[in-house]
Motif scaffolding. Structure first.
Motif, PDB file in Angstrom:
ATOM      1  N   ILE A  44      23.372 -10.856 -20.978  1.00 56.27           N
ATOM      2  CA  ILE A  44      22.996 -12.275 -20.995  1.00 56.27           C
ATOM      3  C   ILE A  44      23.965 -13.101 -20.125  1.00 56.27           C
ATOM      4  CG2 ILE A  44      22.728 -14.326 -22.470  1.00 56.27           C
ATOM      5  CD1 ILE A  44      21.889 -12.371 -24.752  1.00 56.27           C
ATOM      6  N   LYS A  45      25.282 -12.827 -20.313  1.00 48.24           N
ATOM      7  CA  LYS A  45      26.302 -13.589 -19.567  1.00 48.24           C
ATOM      8  C   LYS A  45      26.143 -13.454 -18.058  1.00 48.24           C
ATOM      9  CE  LYS A  45      30.154 -12.008 -21.716  1.00 48.24           C
ATOM     10  NZ  LYS A  45      31.583 -11.727 -21.891  1.00 48.24           N
ATOM     11  N   TYR A  46      25.847 -12.225 -17.623  1.00 50.93           N
ATOM     12  CA  TYR A  46      25.832 -11.970 -16.182  1.00 50.93           C
ATOM     13  C   TYR A  46      24.421 -11.991 -15.581  1.00 50.93           C
ATOM     14  CZ  TYR A  46      30.621 -11.112 -17.354  1.00 50.93           C
ATOM     15  OH  TYR A  46      31.890 -11.293 -17.844  1.00 50.93           O
ATOM     16  N   SER A  47      23.483 -12.695 -16.268  1.00 50.69           N
ATOM     17  CA  SER A  47      22.132 -12.888 -15.716  1.00 50.69           C
ATOM     18  C   SER A  47      21.831 -14.372 -15.654  1.00 50.69           C
ATOM     19  CB  SER A  47      21.078 -12.264 -16.640  1.00 50.69           C
ATOM     20  OG  SER A  47      21.186 -10.874 -16.694  1.00 50.69           O
ATOM     21  N   ASP A  48      21.078 -14.764 -14.617  1.00 52.62           N
ATOM     22  CA  ASP A  48      20.638 -16.160 -14.555  1.00 52.62           C
ATOM     23  C   ASP A  48      19.138 -16.252 -14.758  1.00 52.62           C
ATOM     24  OD1 ASP A  48      23.159 -17.340 -14.080  1.00 52.62           O
ATOM     25  OD2 ASP A  48      23.099 -16.510 -12.049  1.00 52.62           O
ATOM     26  N   SER A  49      18.478 -15.105 -14.623  1.00 52.84           N
ATOM     27  CA  SER A  49      17.030 -15.085 -14.846  1.00 52.84           C
ATOM     28  C   SER A  49      16.601 -13.645 -15.045  1.00 52.84           C
ATOM     29  CB  SER A  49      16.304 -15.651 -13.621  1.00 52.84           C
ATOM     30  OG  SER A  49      16.602 -14.841 -12.500  1.00 52.84           O
ATOM     31  N   GLY A  50      15.319 -13.473 -15.337  1.00 54.10           N
ATOM     32  CA  GLY A  50      14.771 -12.121 -15.413  1.00 54.10           C
ATOM     33  C   GLY A  50      14.691 -11.584 -16.827  1.00 54.10           C
ATOM     34  N   THR A  51      14.521 -10.258 -16.872  1.00 54.25           N
ATOM     35  CA  THR A  51      14.271  -9.582 -18.144  1.00 54.25           C
ATOM     36  C   THR A  51      15.435  -8.660 -18.488  1.00 54.25           C
ATOM     37  OG1 THR A  51      11.901  -9.638 -17.727  1.00 54.25           O
ATOM     38  CG2 THR A  51      12.648  -7.972 -19.271  1.00 54.25           C
ATOM     39  N   ASP A 107      19.658  -5.040 -17.181  1.00 53.71           N
ATOM     40  CA  ASP A 107      19.405  -6.455 -16.890  1.00 53.71           C
ATOM     41  C   ASP A 107      19.053  -6.648 -15.417  1.00 53.71           C
ATOM     42  OD1 ASP A 107      21.804  -7.127 -15.207  1.00 53.71           O
ATOM     43  OD2 ASP A 107      22.902  -6.662 -17.037  1.00 53.71           O
ATOM     44  N   GLU A 108      18.562  -7.837 -15.108  1.00 47.65           N
ATOM     45  CA  GLU A 108      18.232  -8.181 -13.714  1.00 47.65           C
ATOM     46  C   GLU A 108      19.188  -9.276 -13.246  1.00 47.65           C
ATOM     47  OE1 GLU A 108      13.489  -7.058 -14.166  1.00 47.65           O
ATOM     48  OE2 GLU A 108      14.025  -9.183 -14.025  1.00 47.65           O
ATOM     49  N   GLN A 131      29.355  -4.704  -7.630  1.00 53.33           N
ATOM     50  CA  GLN A 131      29.582  -4.025  -6.352  1.00 53.33           C
ATOM     51  C   GLN A 131      30.211  -2.654  -6.584  1.00 53.33           C
ATOM     52  OE1 GLN A 131      31.466  -7.534  -4.500  1.00 53.33           O
ATOM     53  NE2 GLN A 131      30.710  -6.667  -2.591  1.00 53.33           N
ATOM     54  N   LYS A 132      29.963  -1.722  -5.621  1.00 49.84           N
ATOM     55  CA  LYS A 132      30.482  -0.350  -5.761  1.00 49.84           C
ATOM     56  C   LYS A 132      31.977  -0.343  -6.033  1.00 49.84           C
ATOM     57  CE  LYS A 132      27.581   3.204  -4.235  1.00 49.84           C
ATOM     58  NZ  LYS A 132      26.455   2.650  -3.455  1.00 49.84           N
ATOM     59  N   LYS A 133      32.720  -1.188  -5.307  1.00 53.61           N
ATOM     60  CA  LYS A 133      34.179  -1.159  -5.413  1.00 53.61           C
ATOM     61  C   LYS A 133      34.684  -1.556  -6.806  1.00 53.61           C
ATOM     62  CE  LYS A 133      34.991  -5.869  -3.632  1.00 53.61           C
ATOM     63  NZ  LYS A 133      35.380  -6.525  -4.857  1.00 53.61           N
ATOM     64  N   ASP A 134      33.831  -2.240  -7.562  1.00 57.03           N
ATOM     65  CA  ASP A 134      34.262  -2.686  -8.897  1.00 57.03           C
ATOM     66  C   ASP A 134      33.790  -1.767 -10.018  1.00 57.03           C
ATOM     67  OD1 ASP A 134      35.556  -5.142  -8.134  1.00 57.03           O
ATOM     68  OD2 ASP A 134      33.571  -5.922  -7.654  1.00 57.03           O
ATOM     69  N   MET A 135      32.883  -0.854  -9.670  1.00 56.95           N
ATOM     70  CA  MET A 135      32.218  -0.065 -10.715  1.00 56.95           C
ATOM     71  C   MET A 135      33.181   0.675 -11.629  1.00 56.95           C
ATOM     72  SD  MET A 135      28.895  -0.161 -10.776  1.00 56.95           S
ATOM     73  CE  MET A 135      27.769   1.202 -10.568  1.00 56.95           C
ATOM     74  N   GLU A 136      34.240   1.264 -11.065  1.00 60.94           N
ATOM     75  CA  GLU A 136      35.141   2.047 -11.918  1.00 60.94           C
ATOM     76  C   GLU A 136      36.074   1.153 -12.701  1.00 60.94           C
ATOM     77  OE1 GLU A 136      37.133   5.258 -10.136  1.00 60.94           O
ATOM     78  OE2 GLU A 136      35.249   6.347  -9.795  1.00 60.94           O
ATOM     79  N   TYR A 179      24.022  -4.433  -6.512  1.00 60.89           N
ATOM     80  CA  TYR A 179      24.615  -5.767  -6.387  1.00 60.89           C
ATOM     81  C   TYR A 179      23.540  -6.793  -6.070  1.00 60.89           C
ATOM     82  CZ  TYR A 179      27.956  -9.382  -5.133  1.00 60.89           C
ATOM     83  OH  TYR A 179      28.669 -10.537  -5.084  1.00 60.89           O
ATOM     84  N   GLY A 180      23.474  -7.820  -6.868  1.00 59.77           N
ATOM     85  CA  GLY A 180      22.463  -8.867  -6.658  1.00 59.77           C
ATOM     86  C   GLY A 180      21.128  -8.582  -7.324  1.00 59.77           C
ATOM     87  N   LYS A 181      20.965  -7.355  -7.850  1.00 60.30           N
ATOM     88  CA  LYS A 181      19.653  -7.010  -8.438  1.00 60.30           C
ATOM     89  C   LYS A 181      19.709  -6.780  -9.943  1.00 60.30           C
ATOM     90  CE  LYS A 181      16.494  -6.035  -5.016  1.00 60.30           C
ATOM     91  NZ  LYS A 181      16.478  -5.041  -3.957  1.00 60.30           N
ATOM     92  N   GLY A 182      20.785  -6.132 -10.397  1.00 63.12           N
ATOM     93  CA  GLY A 182      20.874  -5.870 -11.837  1.00 63.12           C
ATOM     94  C   GLY A 182      21.691  -4.640 -12.181  1.00 63.12           C
ATOM     95  N   THR A 183      21.854  -4.454 -13.480  1.00 66.76           N
ATOM     96  CA  THR A 183      22.756  -3.414 -13.967  1.00 66.76           C
ATOM     97  C   THR A 183      22.137  -2.672 -15.139  1.00 66.76           C
ATOM     98  OG1 THR A 183      24.584  -4.861 -13.353  1.00 66.76           O
ATOM     99  CG2 THR A 183      25.122  -3.038 -14.807  1.00 66.76           C
TER     100      THR A 183
END
Ligand code: ADP
Length: 255
Positions: free
Chosen positions: A163-170, A188-189, A194-199, A243-247
């Protein structure tokens, strides 16, 4: 890094040589270093709200202070800082309990879908404020063998992040079985990672967007707590993100 211990060897009560033992202490040193770093980071996190509170109390306490509008603003800011401290201390305590090797899990046959429903009930207002849609995709009626209180905490942390890291979507909540594994997913959407932050996102106090995390009351300990709980269960957690699409966070529990 090695530590050398020398032991004199005696033969017929006379010194006849020396036995030298080398012990690899890199792991111990690494552990100590991490602990020091953790204490330094935690103190820093605690210090920030305390300084804000201190400064505001000083101003409000001045004999010549007489400004009801500023007073109201300060009090509301102070309430926020106190709330921040409350969350931070609770999360710190929880993480320190989890890092003890003898975590006691109260495992039982557990209806994870019901836990997802419970988490939705307590967070639906936050989702509604952002007009986010929560979709449930439960594909199994099987029970998972887990500690329900701790698993609810995991789900609450993942859902509140979605919820925190989404501005719209499902936001989609999924459960299913894969052979003998019970799978839970929260997708989420939102802003994505980003890849560099994933770990790094599972590191204590790591935040990709510091302002956004703090603004929404994040302690920076949510994911480390999630990971500790899942590891205590012998399970694992994976993350996929564009990045920019969802997690997508996926938890696998062996049943
Ligand atoms: P926080 O309190 O900052 O949310 P967490 O440990 O829960 O702390 O998460 C660490 C960081 O991982 C967050 O600050 C954020 O940058 C990133 N993150 C976590 N969940 C998501 C998500 N669903 N989408 C995008 N970024 C996320």
């Amino acid at each position: 890094e090695f530590q050398a211990i020398s032991i004199p060897v005696l033969a017929k009560s006379k010194y006849s040589g020396c036995l030298v033992l080398f012990q690899d202490i890199s792991k111990t040193l690494e552990g100590e270093k991490m602990q020091k770093r953790f204490i330094a980071d935690a103190s820093h996190e605690l210090k920030t709200p305390i300084s804000v509170l201190k400064g505001m109390v000083e101003i409000l306490n001045r004999d010549d202070f007489d400004d009801p509008i500023t007073e109201k603003e300060f009090l509301s800011q102070m309430a926020k800082e106190v709330q921040r401290l409350d969350v931070l201390v609770k999360d710190l305590l929880q993480l320190s309990r989890l890092s003890l090797s003898n975590v006691i899990l109260e495992r039982e046959k557990c209806d994870v879908c019901a836990l997802f429903d419970k988490a939705c009930d307590s967070l639906w207002k936050n989702a509604q404020k952002k007009q986010l849609n929560i979709q449930k995709d439960y594909q199994t009626l099987e029970y998972a063998f887990c500690d329900p209180k701790r698993m609810l905490q995991v789900i609450l942390n993942l859902l509140s992040n979605a919820i925190k890291y989404s501005d719209s979507g499902t936001i989609t909540l999924r459960t299913r079985m894969e052979t003998t594994y019970y799978i839970l997913e929260v997708e989420d959407e939102g802003c994505g990672i980003q890849k560099k932050d994933m770990e790094k996102i599972f590191d204590r106090f790591y935040r990709v967007d510091d302002a956004r995390s703090r603004q929404s009351g994040g302690s920076g300990l949510g994911l480390p707590i999630v990971r500790s709980i899942i590891e205590a269960h012998g399970g694992n957690i994976e993350v996929e993100s564009t990045y920019g699409k969802g997690t997508l966070f996926r938890i696998k529990l062996k049943n």
